[in-house]
Design a protein around this motif. Structure first.
Motif, PDB file in Angstrom:
ATOM      1  N   ARG A   1      46.132  43.353  66.484  1.00  0.00           N
ATOM      2  CA  ARG A   1      46.509  42.144  67.203  1.00  0.00           C
ATOM      3  C   ARG A   1      45.475  41.917  68.294  1.00  0.00           C
ATOM      4  O   ARG A   1      44.926  42.868  68.850  1.00  0.00           O
ATOM      5  N   GLY A   2      45.234  40.646  68.604  1.00  0.00           N
ATOM      6  CA  GLY A   2      44.296  40.359  69.676  1.00  0.00           C
ATOM      7  C   GLY A   2      43.764  38.942  69.611  1.00  0.00           C
ATOM      8  O   GLY A   2      44.247  38.101  68.838  1.00  0.00           O
ATOM      9  N   GLU A   3      42.755  38.688  70.452  1.00  0.00           N
ATOM     10  CA  GLU A   3      42.110  37.383  70.459  1.00  0.00           C
ATOM     11  C   GLU A   3      41.437  37.133  69.103  1.00  0.00           C
ATOM     12  O   GLU A   3      40.823  38.026  68.523  1.00  0.00           O
ATOM     13  N   LYS A   4      41.546  35.914  68.593  1.00  0.00           N
ATOM     14  CA  LYS A   4      41.054  35.598  67.253  1.00  0.00           C
ATOM     15  C   LYS A   4      39.578  35.919  67.094  1.00  0.00           C
ATOM     16  O   LYS A   4      39.151  36.458  66.070  1.00  0.00           O
TER      17      LYS A   4
ATOM     18  N   SER B   1      44.088  50.626  72.075  1.00  0.00           N
ATOM     19  CA  SER B   1      43.581  49.300  72.417  1.00  0.00           C
ATOM     20  C   SER B   1      42.129  49.433  72.843  1.00  0.00           C
ATOM     21  O   SER B   1      41.754  50.393  73.515  1.00  0.00           O
TER      22      SER B   1
ATOM     23  N   GLN C   1      44.890  47.791  81.442  1.00  0.00           N
ATOM     24  CA  GLN C   1      44.837  48.000  79.995  1.00  0.00           C
ATOM     25  C   GLN C   1      45.784  49.113  79.572  1.00  0.00           C
ATOM     26  O   GLN C   1      45.778  50.204  80.138  1.00  0.00           O
TER      27      GLN C   1
ATOM     28  N   ASP D   1      46.466  43.342  74.257  1.00  0.00           N
ATOM     29  CA  ASP D   1      45.771  42.648  73.173  1.00  0.00           C
ATOM     30  C   ASP D   1      45.167  41.321  73.624  1.00  0.00           C
ATOM     31  O   ASP D   1      44.943  40.428  72.808  1.00  0.00           O
ATOM     32  N   ASN D   2      44.908  41.174  74.934  1.00  0.00           N
ATOM     33  CA  ASN D   2      44.301  39.941  75.426  1.00  0.00           C
ATOM     34  C   ASN D   2      43.353  40.261  76.576  1.00  0.00           C
ATOM     35  O   ASN D   2      43.435  41.326  77.199  1.00  0.00           O
ATOM     36  N   ILE D   3      42.469  39.324  76.865  1.00  0.00           N
ATOM     37  CA  ILE D   3      41.412  39.569  77.846  1.00  0.00           C
ATOM     38  C   ILE D   3      41.945  39.617  79.273  1.00  0.00           C
ATOM     39  O   ILE D   3      41.279  40.152  80.160  1.00  0.00           O
ATOM     40  N   THR D   4      43.134  39.072  79.522  1.00  0.00           N
ATOM     41  CA  THR D   4      43.697  39.143  80.869  1.00  0.00           C
ATOM     42  C   THR D   4      44.019  40.583  81.258  1.00  0.00           C
ATOM     43  O   THR D   4      44.065  40.915  82.443  1.00  0.00           O
TER      44      THR D   4
ATOM     45  N   SER E   1      44.323  45.374  69.828  1.00  0.00           N
ATOM     46  CA  SER E   1      45.259  46.493  69.859  1.00  0.00           C
ATOM     47  C   SER E   1      45.532  46.940  68.428  1.00  0.00           C
ATOM     48  O   SER E   1      45.767  46.108  67.546  1.00  0.00           O
TER      49      SER E   1
END
Length: 251
Positions: free
Chosen positions: A74-77, A185, A196, A201-204, A210
């Motif tokens: 899972r994560g940013e495309k 992750s 983290q 699973d995101n840049i924030t 992940s």
């Protein structure tokens, strides 16, 4: 990875100090590094920042996670692990291989367990004798483990990929969920974000992707499972081996 730079800002000046990795925040009975050298032990009111110094030409170490895993991501495309061809397109086409099932594979199976191979579209089909059919395909990623430790109840791993165009160094947060499941992750860049976690699973949160991994092993796979949470950085190589001496023969 034995040195950290600690930076903090005060109202009047900017102070930069250098300390060893095993510096203790408070005098404690326990010598457990992950417990003693924790952010909550530095109660000065300042916001501490830790920077890792990594070698330009790192020497790989034994990976803290080993075995064969089937993973979902899972994560940013745009940051997900993708299929790629290492070294470019082959000069001649490979033999036509009929694959019945493909999975996403995460493996640490080399003799010294120092390199991670990731194949996003891995063929697990075997022949009538239980042997792998696809013997030509290379993995999409080859990552060298160059260091790991545990801090603030989280296990960290640093990997090195010389073919990564964005960042050759990546920070991973990893955790063993149960006997057959491991969660990890991957960071966006070379640094380990304090926010983290294994679920990030995101840049924030400083993470690109992940992974949720389940152990699998076929009949002829030679890939023993291994896990080390990094809680003991003083452990010498080979100390995880236990040799049982034979006793006297009883008639």
């Amino acid at each position: 990875m034995d040195v950290k730079q600690i930076t903090y800002a005060s109202s009047s000046s900017l102070v930069i100090t250098t300390s060893s990795r095993f510096r203790k925040g408070l005098e404690m009975i326990s010598k457990d590094y992950s417990t003693v050298c924790s952010y909550i032990q530095f109660k000065s009111g300042r916001r501490w920042k830790y920077d890792l110094f990594l070698a330009r030409d790192p020497v790989p170490v034994k990976c803290p996670v080993a075995g064969k895993f089937n993973f979902t991501q899972r994560g940013e495309k745009d940051l997900l692990l993708q299929t790629r061809i290492l070294g470019g397109v082959t000069s001649a086409p490979w033999d036509n291989i009929y694959c019945k099932e493909n999975i996403s594979d995460f493996s640490v199976c080399d003799k010294d367990q120092k390199e991670i191979w990731i194949d996003v579209n891995y063929c697990i089909t075997v022949d009538a004798y239980g042997r792998q059919v696809d013997i030509y395909t290379d993995p999409d990623y080859k990552l060298k483990c160059i260091g790991y430790w545990k801090e603030n109840v989280k296990s960290y791993l640093i990997t090195y990929d010389e073919l990564d165009s964005y960042s050759k160094y990546r920070c991973w947060v990893y955790q063993r969920a149960d006997l057959h499941r491991v969660m990890m992750s991957q960071s966006v860049g070379p640094s380990c974000n304090l926010d983290q976690t294994v679920d990030a699973d995101n840049i924030t949160m400083g993470a690109a992707v992940s992974l949720d991994m389940m152990v699998y092993e076929r009949e002829h796979d030679r890939c023993p499972m291994y896990f080390d949470d990094g809680s003991n950085p003083y452990k010498t190589p080979g100390s995880d081996l236990h040799v049982f001496r034979g006793g006297k023969k009883v008639s």
